[in-house]
Scaffold this motif. Sequence first.
Motif, PDB file in Angstrom:
ATOM      1  N   HIS A 417       0.827  -1.205   0.000  1.00  0.00           N
ATOM      2  CA  HIS A 417       0.000   0.000   0.000  1.00  0.00           C
ATOM      3  C   HIS A 417       0.867   1.264   0.000  1.00  0.00           C
ATOM      4  CE1 HIS A 417      -3.638  -2.305   1.906  1.00  0.00           C
ATOM      5  NE2 HIS A 417      -3.330  -2.719   0.683  1.00  0.00           N
ATOM      6  N   ALA A 418       1.980   1.206   0.740  1.00  0.00           N
ATOM      7  CA  ALA A 418       2.897   2.352   0.765  1.00  0.00           C
ATOM      8  C   ALA A 418       3.471   2.618  -0.624  1.00  0.00           C
ATOM      9  CB  ALA A 418       4.027   2.104   1.764  1.00  0.00           C
ATOM     10  N   ALA A 419       3.800   1.539  -1.349  1.00  0.00           N
ATOM     11  CA  ALA A 419       4.328   1.689  -2.711  1.00  0.00           C
ATOM     12  C   ALA A 419       3.300   2.358  -3.614  1.00  0.00           C
ATOM     13  CB  ALA A 419       4.730   0.323  -3.269  1.00  0.00           C
ATOM     14  N   GLU A 420       2.022   2.017  -3.443  1.00  0.00           N
ATOM     15  CA  GLU A 420       0.961   2.640  -4.235  1.00  0.00           C
ATOM     16  C   GLU A 420       0.867   4.131  -3.933  1.00  0.00           C
ATOM     17  OE1 GLU A 420      -2.664   0.550  -3.537  1.00  0.00           O
ATOM     18  OE2 GLU A 420      -1.931  -1.340  -4.391  1.00  0.00           O
ATOM     19  N   LEU A 421       0.976   4.479  -2.644  1.00  0.00           N
ATOM     20  CA  LEU A 421       0.929   5.898  -2.282  1.00  0.00           C
ATOM     21  C   LEU A 421       2.082   6.674  -2.901  1.00  0.00           C
ATOM     22  CD1 LEU A 421      -0.022   5.740   1.518  1.00  0.00           C
ATOM     23  CD2 LEU A 421      -1.435   6.613  -0.345  1.00  0.00           C
ATOM     24  N   LYS A 423       3.564   5.827  -5.601  1.00  0.00           N
ATOM     25  CA  LYS A 423       3.502   5.649  -7.060  1.00  0.00           C
ATOM     26  C   LYS A 423       4.786   5.031  -7.605  1.00  0.00           C
ATOM     27  CE  LYS A 423       0.201   9.425  -7.672  1.00  0.00           C
ATOM     28  NZ  LYS A 423      -0.112  10.719  -8.337  1.00  0.00           N
ATOM     29  N   ILE A 424       5.288   4.023  -6.875  1.00  0.00           N
ATOM     30  CA  ILE A 424       6.449   3.270  -7.335  1.00  0.00           C
ATOM     31  C   ILE A 424       6.146   1.780  -7.189  1.00  0.00           C
ATOM     32  CG2 ILE A 424       8.134   5.069  -6.761  1.00  0.00           C
ATOM     33  CD1 ILE A 424       8.810   3.541  -4.210  1.00  0.00           C
ATOM     34  N   HIS A 425       6.887   0.949  -7.901  1.00  0.00           N
ATOM     35  CA  HIS A 425       6.704  -0.498  -7.789  1.00  0.00           C
ATOM     36  C   HIS A 425       7.155  -0.951  -6.409  1.00  0.00           C
ATOM     37  CE1 HIS A 425       7.088  -4.809  -8.670  1.00  0.00           C
ATOM     38  NE2 HIS A 425       6.284  -4.575  -9.708  1.00  0.00           N
ATOM     39  N   ARG A 426       6.479  -1.982  -5.868  1.00  0.00           N
ATOM     40  CA  ARG A 426       6.831  -2.413  -4.512  1.00  0.00           C
ATOM     41  C   ARG A 426       8.271  -2.909  -4.412  1.00  0.00           C
ATOM     42  NH1 ARG A 426       3.401  -6.430  -6.397  1.00  0.00           N
ATOM     43  NH2 ARG A 426       4.238  -8.554  -6.382  1.00  0.00           N
ATOM     44  N   LYS A 427       8.809  -3.485  -5.513  1.00  0.00           N
ATOM     45  CA  LYS A 427      10.211  -3.921  -5.482  1.00  0.00           C
ATOM     46  C   LYS A 427      11.151  -2.728  -5.359  1.00  0.00           C
ATOM     47  CE  LYS A 427       9.798  -8.341  -7.920  1.00  0.00           C
ATOM     48  NZ  LYS A 427      10.246  -9.140  -9.099  1.00  0.00           N
ATOM     49  N   THR A 428      10.763  -1.633  -6.019  1.00  0.00           N
ATOM     50  CA  THR A 428      11.555  -0.403  -5.898  1.00  0.00           C
ATOM     51  C   THR A 428      11.543   0.081  -4.453  1.00  0.00           C
ATOM     52  OG1 THR A 428      10.989   0.197  -8.170  1.00  0.00           O
ATOM     53  CG2 THR A 428      11.836   1.951  -6.753  1.00  0.00           C
ATOM     54  N   LEU A 429      10.374  -0.017  -3.833  1.00  0.00           N
ATOM     55  CA  LEU A 429      10.271   0.391  -2.433  1.00  0.00           C
ATOM     56  C   LEU A 429      11.150  -0.488  -1.552  1.00  0.00           C
ATOM     57  CD1 LEU A 429       9.046   1.987  -0.112  1.00  0.00           C
ATOM     58  CD2 LEU A 429       7.119   0.404  -0.121  1.00  0.00           C
ATOM     59  N   TYR A 430      11.102  -1.808  -1.776  1.00  0.00           N
ATOM     60  CA  TYR A 430      11.931  -2.724  -0.971  1.00  0.00           C
ATOM     61  C   TYR A 430      13.415  -2.370  -1.106  1.00  0.00           C
ATOM     62  CZ  TYR A 430       7.668  -5.597  -0.866  1.00  0.00           C
ATOM     63  OH  TYR A 430       6.385  -6.042  -0.698  1.00  0.00           O
TER      64      TYR A 430
END
Length: 439
Positions: A417-421, A423-430
Amino acid sequence: MRRILIVDDELEICRSLSELLQESGFQAFFTTEAQEALALMQKSQPDLLLLDVRMPELGGIDLLKIIKEQQHDIPVIMITGFPSFQTAVTAMRYGAINIFPKPVRFQELLREISTLLDRREARSRQNSLHPQTMPESRSQEMKKINETLTRVARTDAPVIITGESGTGKELVAQMLHRQSRRRKEAFVKVNCAAIPDTLLETELFGCEAGAYTDAKSSRAGKFEIAHQGTLFFDEIGDMDIRLQAKILRVLQEQEFERVGGHRTFTTNTRIVAATNQDIVQLIKKGAFREDLYYRLSVVEIHLPPLRERKEDIDILSHYFLETFNKLYGKKIVSMSPHVRSLLLHHDWPGNIRELRNTIERAVIFCDGREIKECDLPEQYRNLSSGSEAQNYEAAIEELDRERILEALRLSDGIKSHAAELLKIHRKTLYNKMKRLGLE
């Protein structure tokens, strides 16, 4: 034909610039008297103004403030024989697009004028842009202020907004009005610093026919126009103390008389005031009434300067980039790392207004898809020292860290959900979280 007004106390400069501009296809006219410039602007409606910084009686910066109060959209280029970084920043702070040192490099000036007017004409074919909202702040102090605004807007309590020039005091006043029960009524602004004391009383209370020589008919004042709505006193610290007593009476009794009249009018108006001065010090000097201050400051909101909320510089810069992309039909997608470094390390004495003007000019002059140092006004180039440049990555990482932590807070720790907020891919967030030690 495009019209350009030149205001400079040196007659030879006026003549030479006028001749050069006319040879380049412009209609140029000039005055060596700053006071006469206001009348010429009303009469001739120039498309652009060339304004000298140093002039007798009324200085160029003071004239700039008055002009921008009356005509927000007219481009103003300052010229000066005494160039300094502080002068340039002050001019930008009050709405100038750029500043050129004397002797003026005419070909550069001509390019600037032509580009600005081309963009202004393109802009006039679109709807005027006056942003009514700003992106959500990352500053904890600003978040608390926004919470206060939401609470106060539902009431009719008088509000006084303090803070340096350019911090967004008028925008806050507009937000208060739009969120209030008076939002369908008028929001009326009066700038106490831009209107001479002799005229301000008439501007506020109106006048009856024959009240003075030029009063050929009766006219309503701001209090009548703002009835049931909101009246915003900008720069109230500049109001003459004799007039302050009359304002206090209106606040206490909700009634007034027009200048030269005897009929009493009633008003139901919410008052919001703003100042960039220290009101407490003005009270001590006898320049501001203490009873009026306490009447106005049922709620006091202080807006911090941009240099104290640098975590917002990046987000505000991109907000203005998107804003002016739409306005000028550009497709700029980013700012170079060096430009971002310059913006992050500048102190912004003109605050958000100065940043907005800087980004607007950069968008106008950027021909590619990335804003580079050459697109900035000259006084902003090469500001960062070597050590600042080395700290750029650390500053960006800190901004990324704050954004990620805020997104995780809003999404209750759910990374997808944080990645959606963000606006980046979740892998990028990780990957970002791993690099920043946030796992």
